[in-house]
Scaffold this motif. Structure first.
Motif, PDB file in Angstrom:
ATOM      1  N   HIS A 249     -26.694   9.587  13.506  1.00  0.00           N
ATOM      2  CA  HIS A 249     -27.520   8.483  12.938  1.00  0.00           C
ATOM      3  C   HIS A 249     -27.591   8.757  11.557  1.00  0.00           C
ATOM      4  N   TYR A 250     -26.791   9.254  10.882  1.00  0.00           N
ATOM      5  CA  TYR A 250     -27.034   9.202   9.162  1.00  0.00           C
ATOM      6  C   TYR A 250     -26.982   8.060   8.467  1.00  0.00           C
ATOM      7  N   TYR A 251     -26.482   7.224   8.845  1.00  0.00           N
ATOM      8  CA  TYR A 251     -26.470   5.843   8.152  1.00  0.00           C
ATOM      9  C   TYR A 251     -26.606   4.555   9.333  1.00  0.00           C
ATOM     10  N   THR A 252     -27.058   3.628   8.615  1.00  0.00           N
ATOM     11  CA  THR A 252     -27.165   2.205   9.514  1.00  0.00           C
ATOM     12  C   THR A 252     -25.756   1.896   9.697  1.00  0.00           C
ATOM     13  N   GLN A 253     -25.641   0.975  10.731  1.00  0.00           N
ATOM     14  CA  GLN A 253     -24.181   0.510  10.663  1.00  0.00           C
ATOM     15  C   GLN A 253     -23.630  -0.178   9.548  1.00  0.00           C
ATOM     16  N   GLU A 254     -24.542  -0.956   8.910  1.00  0.00           N
ATOM     17  CA  GLU A 254     -24.072  -1.674   7.586  1.00  0.00           C
ATOM     18  C   GLU A 254     -23.496  -0.632   6.472  1.00  0.00           C
ATOM     19  N   GLN A 255     -24.264   0.542   6.509  1.00  0.00           N
ATOM     20  CA  GLN A 255     -23.901   1.399   5.509  1.00  0.00           C
ATOM     21  C   GLN A 255     -22.837   2.235   5.969  1.00  0.00           C
ATOM     22  N   LEU A 256     -22.325   2.408   7.130  1.00  0.00           N
ATOM     23  CA  LEU A 256     -21.506   3.222   7.773  1.00  0.00           C
ATOM     24  C   LEU A 256     -20.243   2.399   7.493  1.00  0.00           C
ATOM     25  N   ASP A 257     -20.402   1.086   7.795  1.00  0.00           N
ATOM     26  CA  ASP A 257     -18.864   0.287   7.673  1.00  0.00           C
ATOM     27  C   ASP A 257     -18.443   0.264   5.976  1.00  0.00           C
ATOM     28  N   ARG A 258     -19.923   0.397   5.219  1.00  0.00           N
ATOM     29  CA  ARG A 258     -19.213   0.502   3.821  1.00  0.00           C
ATOM     30  C   ARG A 258     -18.535   1.578   3.209  1.00  0.00           C
ATOM     31  N   LEU A 259     -19.011   2.672   4.040  1.00  0.00           N
ATOM     32  CA  LEU A 259     -18.619   4.126   3.526  1.00  0.00           C
ATOM     33  C   LEU A 259     -17.212   4.520   4.337  1.00  0.00           C
ATOM     34  N   TYR A 260     -16.968   3.912   5.514  1.00  0.00           N
ATOM     35  CA  TYR A 260     -15.664   4.641   6.195  1.00  0.00           C
ATOM     36  C   TYR A 260     -15.540   3.485   7.607  1.00  0.00           C
ATOM     37  N   SER A 261     -14.457   3.433   7.726  1.00  0.00           N
ATOM     38  CA  SER A 261     -13.903   2.649   8.897  1.00  0.00           C
ATOM     39  C   SER A 261     -12.753   3.151   9.361  1.00  0.00           C
ATOM     40  N   PRO A 262     -12.434   3.603  10.653  1.00  0.00           N
ATOM     41  CA  PRO A 262     -10.992   3.834  10.968  1.00  0.00           C
ATOM     42  C   PRO A 262     -10.217   2.839  11.629  1.00  0.00           C
ATOM     43  N   VAL A 263     -10.611   1.428  11.664  1.00  0.00           N
ATOM     44  CA  VAL A 263      -9.900   0.496  11.909  1.00  0.00           C
ATOM     45  C   VAL A 263      -8.849   0.110  10.746  1.00  0.00           C
ATOM     46  N   PHE A 264      -7.554  -0.120  11.087  1.00  0.00           N
ATOM     47  CA  PHE A 264      -6.801  -0.454  10.293  1.00  0.00           C
ATOM     48  C   PHE A 264      -6.306  -1.912  10.592  1.00  0.00           C
ATOM     49  N   THR A 265      -6.326  -2.598   9.671  1.00  0.00           N
ATOM     50  CA  THR A 265      -5.830  -4.167   9.911  1.00  0.00           C
ATOM     51  C   THR A 265      -4.637  -4.467   8.809  1.00  0.00           C
ATOM     52  N   PRO A 266      -3.490  -4.432   9.336  1.00  0.00           N
ATOM     53  CA  PRO A 266      -2.354  -4.619   8.239  1.00  0.00           C
ATOM     54  C   PRO A 266      -2.232  -6.202   7.835  1.00  0.00           C
ATOM     55  N   ALA A 267      -1.806  -6.217   6.722  1.00  0.00           N
ATOM     56  CA  ALA A 267      -1.688  -7.544   6.037  1.00  0.00           C
ATOM     57  C   ALA A 267      -0.972  -8.618   6.858  1.00  0.00           C
ATOM     58  N   ASP A 268      -1.233  -9.711   6.557  1.00  0.00           N
ATOM     59  CA  ASP A 268      -0.140 -10.683   7.294  1.00  0.00           C
ATOM     60  C   ASP A 268       1.252 -10.916   6.894  1.00  0.00           C
ATOM     61  N   SER A 269       1.578 -10.227   5.819  1.00  0.00           N
ATOM     62  CA  SER A 269       2.953 -10.298   5.080  1.00  0.00           C
ATOM     63  C   SER A 269       3.539  -9.207   5.971  1.00  0.00           C
ATOM     64  N   VAL A 270       3.189  -8.009   6.626  1.00  0.00           N
ATOM     65  CA  VAL A 270       3.869  -6.959   7.213  1.00  0.00           C
ATOM     66  C   VAL A 270       4.561  -7.358   8.302  1.00  0.00           C
ATOM     67  N   LYS A 271       5.994  -7.085   8.267  1.00  0.00           N
ATOM     68  CA  LYS A 271       7.124  -7.591   9.124  1.00  0.00           C
ATOM     69  C   LYS A 271       7.612  -6.183   9.863  1.00  0.00           C
ATOM     70  N   PRO A 272       7.932  -6.061  10.883  1.00  0.00           N
ATOM     71  CA  PRO A 272       8.337  -4.899  11.705  1.00  0.00           C
ATOM     72  C   PRO A 272       9.638  -4.463  11.253  1.00  0.00           C
ATOM     73  N   THR A 273      10.117  -3.459  11.158  1.00  0.00           N
ATOM     74  CA  THR A 273      11.526  -2.984  10.856  1.00  0.00           C
ATOM     75  C   THR A 273      12.323  -2.410  11.917  1.00  0.00           C
ATOM     76  N   ARG A 274      11.773  -2.319  13.000  1.00  0.00           N
ATOM     77  CA  ARG A 274      12.454  -1.826  14.174  1.00  0.00           C
ATOM     78  C   ARG A 274      13.210  -0.791  14.227  1.00  0.00           C
ATOM     79  N   ARG A 275      12.704   0.300  13.287  1.00  0.00           N
ATOM     80  CA  ARG A 275      13.161   1.556  13.297  1.00  0.00           C
ATOM     81  C   ARG A 275      12.484   2.513  14.252  1.00  0.00           C
ATOM     82  N   ASN A 276      13.442   3.376  14.717  1.00  0.00           N
ATOM     83  CA  ASN A 276      12.992   4.505  15.600  1.00  0.00           C
ATOM     84  C   ASN A 276      12.239   5.538  15.096  1.00  0.00           C
TER      85      ASN A 276
END
Length: 657
Positions: A249-276
């Motif tokens: 409980h170092y931060y409120t949830q709002e403060q925590l979300d501003r400082l760091y988030s481990p959720v990655f959301t790729p851009a809509d333009s990203v296309k799979p390359t199908r590479r191994n």
């Protein structure tokens, strides 16, 4: 003339024998230091020995009072029955047994320290619960460390010889004065209880919480030195059934979300390359051994052992400082494959391992990748098979599957201790991938660069211990480098090779020959090599920081993964050099590396040290509270820790949670 025996009461005998236990713990600590001198003696010039001795006293007191609690009660019960010979013989052997086990635990841990870098905790019983070769491992260790066995025998004999038995009361003169006898015994027993509670807790005031492993850091300068202040019985007892993760409980949830988030959301333009994707986790393949990666740290008379890996580095993406996120094999898999660092305890030995977990394989499987994990040991060894399946590997290839392959001799190729020799198993790996449907994501975890440091008989005259070289790992590293070369020779002939991204790293470091790799940072240095045969990834050495938990987001970027996911690391391809960072945990201390600095922080959130590692690699000059970057680094580290703890407790390790 008959000499009159000095009267020794049960309370006095108890004090004498507890003092004897302190002596044994002290001798164990001296042996522990001697066995690991090169790793623990660095920095003694700045260590406060009075403070260190105070810490030793406190942790030994706690362990001795815990382990000898039954013995003390039997000695202090206000019953005259305890003055009988049979009672005293029983209590004596309880004392001898308990403290002999403590001696054995301390001395055995002196050997294990070189692999773990810390005192052993209760998680060790889970870690090796599935190993069928523990007897063989112990036999090898017993033979190679016979002097520790001798020390244990001599110390046990000393306890038996020096043990003090109560005497003088069985003449019954004292027993006739029952009021005085019981008054003294009740007072001693009553005094023992609060003193013992204070000793177990580590203090007498109400503000004192029961001491834990992390408290050792207040008495030393380096996290590694905490192992010297601690003792193994304490480390084992204080971690049994311990709740590992709690939200600070170092931060409120709002403060925590501003400082760091481990959720990655790729851009809509990203296309799979199908590479191994092929991830090679090389057992104990520390950066120290790889010559081409040792031009950053100036080491006198340095020698490397990996000519093939060196040639591969010249064609790959590498980084100035590359760190692992744990010091054990079971830390490497979650860090590399699921971007989950080791905080406090190995992730998949904690209740949080039952959370829904993903990883490189799990994410890529969602978009049609075939996934497989390879490890040449017995299926189930180290819990790798269970974790591989939990993180999305649909197929598992272990020693069982290797035996079934008619192209190889499963019995002849077994190293006799751990697994199939690396050269043969990596050939199996290369050929087996040709039977998988593309695109695929596979991982191999090698085994040959491991204790007891052997190589196949046919190579013993080629890869042998060199004169003056006392590190048996070096011949194993040379053999593993040869196995890696053979793997790529075969892989280049396979239809999938050109369409594959290779990542080469190690699970952790191992035996070190240089002081530079025995520091708080050096002991975490492993290679991270990203190789693309088509060279869509520019071969270069980036002047930045990389860590194992960065591998998952970086790989998912490389293959154009287009769905949200959770990863505690960073995408190295999308992060400027100046913004890269790394985090790890050792002996109750979190280390956060960014820019030129490394911040060390206790579990309680207190800054313990700040060092300019580029100018002060041995971290002797503590810059705490003197650099403007400290506050920002502290905020970022606390945010990472809080997010990690929240997601562990709340089962939020995937983007759909």
């Amino acid at each position: 003339m008959k000499i009159k025996k000095t009267y020794i009461s049960s309370p006095l005998a108890l004090i004498c024998n507890i003092a004897l236990a302190y002596l044994m713990y002290g001798l164990c600590r001296v042996i522990y230091l001697a066995e690991n001198w090169s790793a623990l003696s660095e920095g003694f010039d700045t260590l406060s020995f009075p403070e260190a001795l105070k810490g030793c006293w406190m942790f030994d007191t706690s362990a001795i009072l815990y382990t000898n609690a039954l013995y003390a009660v039997l000695m202090l019960l206000p019953l005259h029955l305890k003055e009988r010979e049979w009672w005293q013989q029983t209590t004596k052997w309880i004392f001898i047994l308990v403290n002999t086990l403590s001696i054995i635990a301390n001395l055995a841990d002196a050997v294990y320290f070189q692999y773990s870098g810390r005192r052993t905790t209760a998680s060790v019983f889970q870690q090796f619960s599935n190993e069928s070769n523990i007897g063989d491992v112990l036999q090898v260790e017993l033979l190679s460390h016979w002097y520790l066995i001798l020390a244990a025998v001599l110390m046990t004999a000393a306890m038996i010889f020096l043990y003090v038995k109560p005497h003088g009361t069985l003449n019954l003169k004292m027993l006739k004065r029952r009021l005085l006898y019981y008054t003294i015994q009740v007072l001693c027993f009553g005094l023992y209880i609060p003193l013992t509670i204070c000793g177990m807790r580590g203090g007498a005031t109400t503000a004192v919480r029961p001491i834990t492993i992390s408290n050792a850091n207040q008495y030393v300068n380096r996290p590694a030195e905490a192992a010297l202040v601690l003792n193994t019985p304490f480390s084992l007892l204080r971690t049994i059934n311990k709740r590992t993760f709690t939200d600070p409980h170092y931060y409120t949830q709002e403060q925590l979300d501003r400082l760091y988030s481990p959720v990655f959301t790729p851009a809509d333009s990203v296309k799979p390359t199908r590479r191994n994707v092929v991830v090679l986790i090389m057992e104990s393949y520390g950066r120290e051994y790889i010559g081409s990666l040792n031009d950053v740290i100036d080491i006198k008379n340095y020698k490397g052992y990996t000519p093939f890996t060196d040639s591969l580095v010249s064609q790959s993406l590498t980084f100035d400082l590359t760190l692992c996120n744990g010091r054990q094999s079971i830390d490497g898999m979650p860090s590399i494959l699921s971007s989950i660092p080791r905080f406090l305890e190995p992730f998949f030995l904690t209740p949080a391992s039952m959370n829904k977990v993903s990883g490189i394989a799990g994410e890529l499987r969602q978009i049609g990748y075939q996934t497989a994990f390879f490890h040449g040991a017995e299926n189930g060894s180290m819990g790798f098979e269970a974790f591989a399946k939990a993180t999305g590997y649909a197929n598992y290839y272990g020693r069982t599957e290797y035996r079934r392959d008619s192209r190889f001799d499963g019995d002849k190729d077994f190293d006799g201790m751990w697994a199939i020799w690396d050269e043969e198993f990596m050939q199996f790996y290369a050929l087996q991938m040709s039977e998988l449907r593309q695109p695929f994501a596979t991982t191999i975890f090698t085994a040959s660069s491991h204790h007891p440091y052997n190589v196949p008989d046919r190579y013993k005259d080629i890869y042998r211990d060199e004169p003056g070289d006392d590190n048996a790992m070096h011949k194993c590293i040379r053999y593993v480098d040869h196995s890696l070369r053979r793997f790529f020779e075969t892989a280049k002939k396979q239809p999938w090779y050109a369409n594959t991204i290779f990542v080469i790293t190690a699970d952790h470091t191992n035996r070190s020959s240089y002081a530079e790799y025995q520091t708080d940072l050096g002991s975490f240095c492993v290679p991270i090599i990203i190789y693309d045969p088509q060279q869509h990834i520019k071969p270069q050495r980036r002047h930045c920081i990389a860590q194992q938990i960065d591998i998952m987001p970086t790989v998912l970027n490389l293959v154009g993964y287009d769905r949200p996911y959770v990863a505690f690391g960073k995408d190295l391809l999308a992060t400027p050099d100046s913004a890269t960072w790394a985090v790890n945990y050792t002996n109750g201390i979190y280390q956060y590396v960014k820019g030129d600095l490394v911040l060390q922080m206790t579990e309680g959130g207190q800054v313990a040290g700040l060092y300019d590692y580029k100018r002060d690699w041995f971290m002797k000059n503590n810059l705490k509270d003197s650099r403007p970057e400290q506050q920002d680094m502290e905020r970022q580290l606390k945010a990472i820790i809080q997010s990690y703890m929240q997601r562990m407790v709340g089962d939020k390790l995937t983007a759909d949670k």
